[in-house]
Scaffold this active site. Sequence first.
Site, short mmCIF file in Angstrom:
data_model
loop_
_atom_site.label_atom_id
_atom_site.label_comp_id
_atom_site.label_asym_id
_atom_site.label_seq_id
_atom_site.Cartn_x
_atom_site.Cartn_y
_atom_site.Cartn_z
N ASP A 1 1.93 -0.34 12.12
CA ASP A 1 0.77 -0.98 11.49
C ASP A 1 0.60 -2.45 11.90
O ASP A 1 -0.48 -3.04 11.70
CB ASP A 1 0.88 -0.89 9.96
CG ASP A 1 0.71 0.55 9.47
OD1 ASP A 1 0.18 1.39 10.23
OD2 ASP A 1 1.12 0.83 8.34
N LYS B 1 -4.85 6.59 14.63
CA LYS B 1 -4.90 5.92 13.32
C LYS B 1 -6.36 5.87 12.85
O LYS B 1 -7.19 6.65 13.31
CB LYS B 1 -4.28 4.52 13.44
CG LYS B 1 -2.77 4.56 13.69
CD LYS B 1 -2.04 5.07 12.46
CE LYS B 1 -0.56 5.18 12.70
NZ LYS B 1 0.14 5.83 11.60
N ARG C 1 2.87 5.93 -3.32
CA ARG C 1 3.98 6.78 -3.77
C ARG C 1 4.18 6.65 -5.28
O ARG C 1 4.36 7.66 -5.97
CB ARG C 1 5.25 6.42 -3.01
CG ARG C 1 5.19 6.95 -1.57
CD ARG C 1 6.01 6.12 -0.64
NE ARG C 1 6.09 6.71 0.69
CZ ARG C 1 5.22 6.49 1.68
NH1 ARG C 1 4.16 5.71 1.48
NH2 ARG C 1 5.39 7.04 2.86
N SER D 1 6.70 10.21 11.59
CA SER D 1 5.66 10.01 10.59
C SER D 1 6.25 10.08 9.18
O SER D 1 6.72 11.13 8.74
CB SER D 1 4.55 11.07 10.74
OG SER D 1 3.70 11.02 9.61
N GLN E 1 4.49 9.88 6.63
CA GLN E 1 3.55 10.68 5.83
C GLN E 1 3.94 12.16 5.88
O GLN E 1 3.92 12.86 4.87
CB GLN E 1 2.12 10.48 6.34
CG GLN E 1 1.64 9.05 6.15
CD GLN E 1 0.29 8.79 6.79
OE1 GLN E 1 -0.26 9.63 7.48
NE2 GLN E 1 -0.24 7.60 6.55
N ARG F 1 -7.35 -2.80 9.95
CA ARG F 1 -6.35 -3.61 10.67
C ARG F 1 -6.93 -4.26 11.93
O ARG F 1 -6.47 -5.31 12.35
CB ARG F 1 -5.11 -2.78 10.98
CG ARG F 1 -4.42 -2.29 9.70
CD ARG F 1 -2.95 -2.02 9.83
NE ARG F 1 -2.48 -1.20 8.74
CZ ARG F 1 -2.14 -1.66 7.52
NH1 ARG F 1 -2.20 -2.94 7.25
NH2 ARG F 1 -1.74 -0.82 6.57
N LYS G 1 0.83 -1.21 0.00
CA LYS G 1 0.00 0.00 0.00
C LYS G 1 0.86 1.26 0.00
O LYS G 1 0.63 2.19 -0.77
CB LYS G 1 -0.93 -0.04 1.22
CG LYS G 1 -1.77 1.18 1.44
CD LYS G 1 -2.91 0.89 2.38
CE LYS G 1 -2.60 1.13 3.85
NZ LYS G 1 -2.45 2.54 4.24
N ARG H 1 -8.81 12.68 12.04
CA ARG H 1 -7.37 12.48 12.26
C ARG H 1 -6.59 13.80 12.19
O ARG H 1 -6.97 14.70 11.45
CB ARG H 1 -6.84 11.44 11.26
CG ARG H 1 -7.52 10.09 11.49
CD ARG H 1 -7.03 9.04 10.55
NE ARG H 1 -5.62 8.76 10.74
CZ ARG H 1 -4.91 7.96 9.93
NH1 ARG H 1 -5.51 7.39 8.89
NH2 ARG H 1 -3.65 7.75 10.17
C1 S3P Z 1 2.38 5.16 6.11
C2 S3P Z 1 2.94 5.60 7.26
C3 S3P Z 1 2.40 5.29 8.58
C4 S3P Z 1 1.43 4.11 8.53
C5 S3P Z 1 0.47 4.20 7.40
C6 S3P Z 1 1.19 4.29 6.08
C7 S3P Z 1 3.00 5.56 4.84
O1 S3P Z 1 1.72 6.42 9.08
O2 S3P Z 1 0.74 3.97 9.75
O3 S3P Z 1 -0.37 3.06 7.38
O4 S3P Z 1 2.70 4.96 3.80
O5 S3P Z 1 3.83 6.48 4.86
P1 S3P Z 1 2.54 7.62 9.78
O6 S3P Z 1 3.66 7.95 8.90
O7 S3P Z 1 1.60 8.77 9.93
O8 S3P Z 1 2.95 7.05 11.11
#
Ligand code: S3P
Length: 433
Positions: free
Chosen positions: A319, A346, A31, A169, A171, A392, A26, A126
């Site tokens: 995760d 989450k 990306r 993070s 993200q 999850r 995923k 969130r």
């Molecule tokens: C992810 C980063 C994680 C993860 C999410 C996917 C990603 O979140 O929990 O399922 O693809 O960068 P965070 O970066 O906010 O911790």
Amino acid sequence: MSTAAQERLIRPARNIYGSLRLPGDKSISHRYAMLGAFAEGTSRFTNFSTGADCASTLGCMEALGAKVNRLGNEAIEITGVGGRVTPSAQPLDCGNSGSTMRMMSGLLAAQQGRFTLIGDESLSRRPMGRIQKPLEQMGARLTLTEGHAPLTIEGGPLNSIDYTTPVPSAQVKTCVLLAGLQTEGTTTVREAVRTRDHSELALRAFGATLTRTIDSISISGPQSLRAIEAAVPGDLSSAAFFLCAAAIFPGSGLVLDSIGLNPTRAALLDVLTTLGAHISVLNLEEKHAELVGTVQVTGPAEGLGSTAITGALSAQLIDELPVLAAIGPYTSGGIRIRDAKELRVKESDRIALVAKNLRAMGAEVIEFEDGLDVPGGQTLHGATIDSGSDHRIAMAFSVAGLRAEGDTLIQGAESAAISFPEFFDLLDRVAER
Ligand code: S3P
């Protein structure tokens, strides 16, 4: 895809046995989709994630001008916008996907125009202040709704920054890097805990240059991206449910083909090994700098031992923690999880829901603000599981149900499709009854 609420009955299994190939990762699919849609030229991806989250990313990028051609059998072609998106009149719907919303915000903040991003009920709860802060430091303007989505971005030329992420993070890191990609000067992201580095590897694969130190990553902009062809590795976070299921059955035998084993993601294999599971990795190869291999697991005859997951490990396993906690009662010495406060923000409050559902199955569990203690040596009974519409949680308790006494009913089972629509069918394939 139907989003109607569904229940799934999980019957106890005798063993886990077989061989599976899992859909694409995923994180990597998000990306590749985002970068392919932004790049110049047509990218082609095979084994692209089948989850609804990555479909949200594709939908948003199409709304911004990219062309997506779904070829079937998890293959897609994306023709990118060559570095300039077209602002869409409609809000960009990120569905349930925090990755889509947070990472795409970085891409859009440096683009001329006004963009509104919305999400479902869970995503709208969130925290989004974590992307607002760095993007506003760069000069973008973000309007949030009490710290959440819906959010509006007034994008335009930005200034580079040196930013230290307050919470680990990937993200947020990606959000800043995607803005930095388009920004004059050098943008640096520093992180105390090294999070997954798929963005760094993907940006390089698409032709960008980044430099890394032990705790930082820098990108000098503006840079352009060019299309690639890639096979997405199988999703290790989806594999986690099967690996944990096999680990709790002495003498099980499971082979998972072509799984992504990026070292920033693969801590689960170490944890399962510490617990006593027998794990081997075969056919290791590199694809666009992502490690891919076949994973074999056998549950130990003497059963699983105990482990503590704290500090940096908690961030790396974020995760996988729900399923590890859900199999905690089947270990001899229990599973202790700390430094995992992020679990509370989450898709659901995963600490509260794991505790609630373990208790529903008759287990003793102690809840902490940042984790859980799940004592070992416990017998679980089948129960009705409240997944909180969190994929999850639904899948973690399906695994717990395999060794419970009696049947387990998973409410909100349709949520598995967020990351792994094939989950229940594949579980039936390897669960011997
Ligand atoms: C992810 C980063 C994680 C993860 C999410 C996917 C990603 O979140 O929990 O399922 O693809 O960068 P965070 O970066 O906010 O911790």
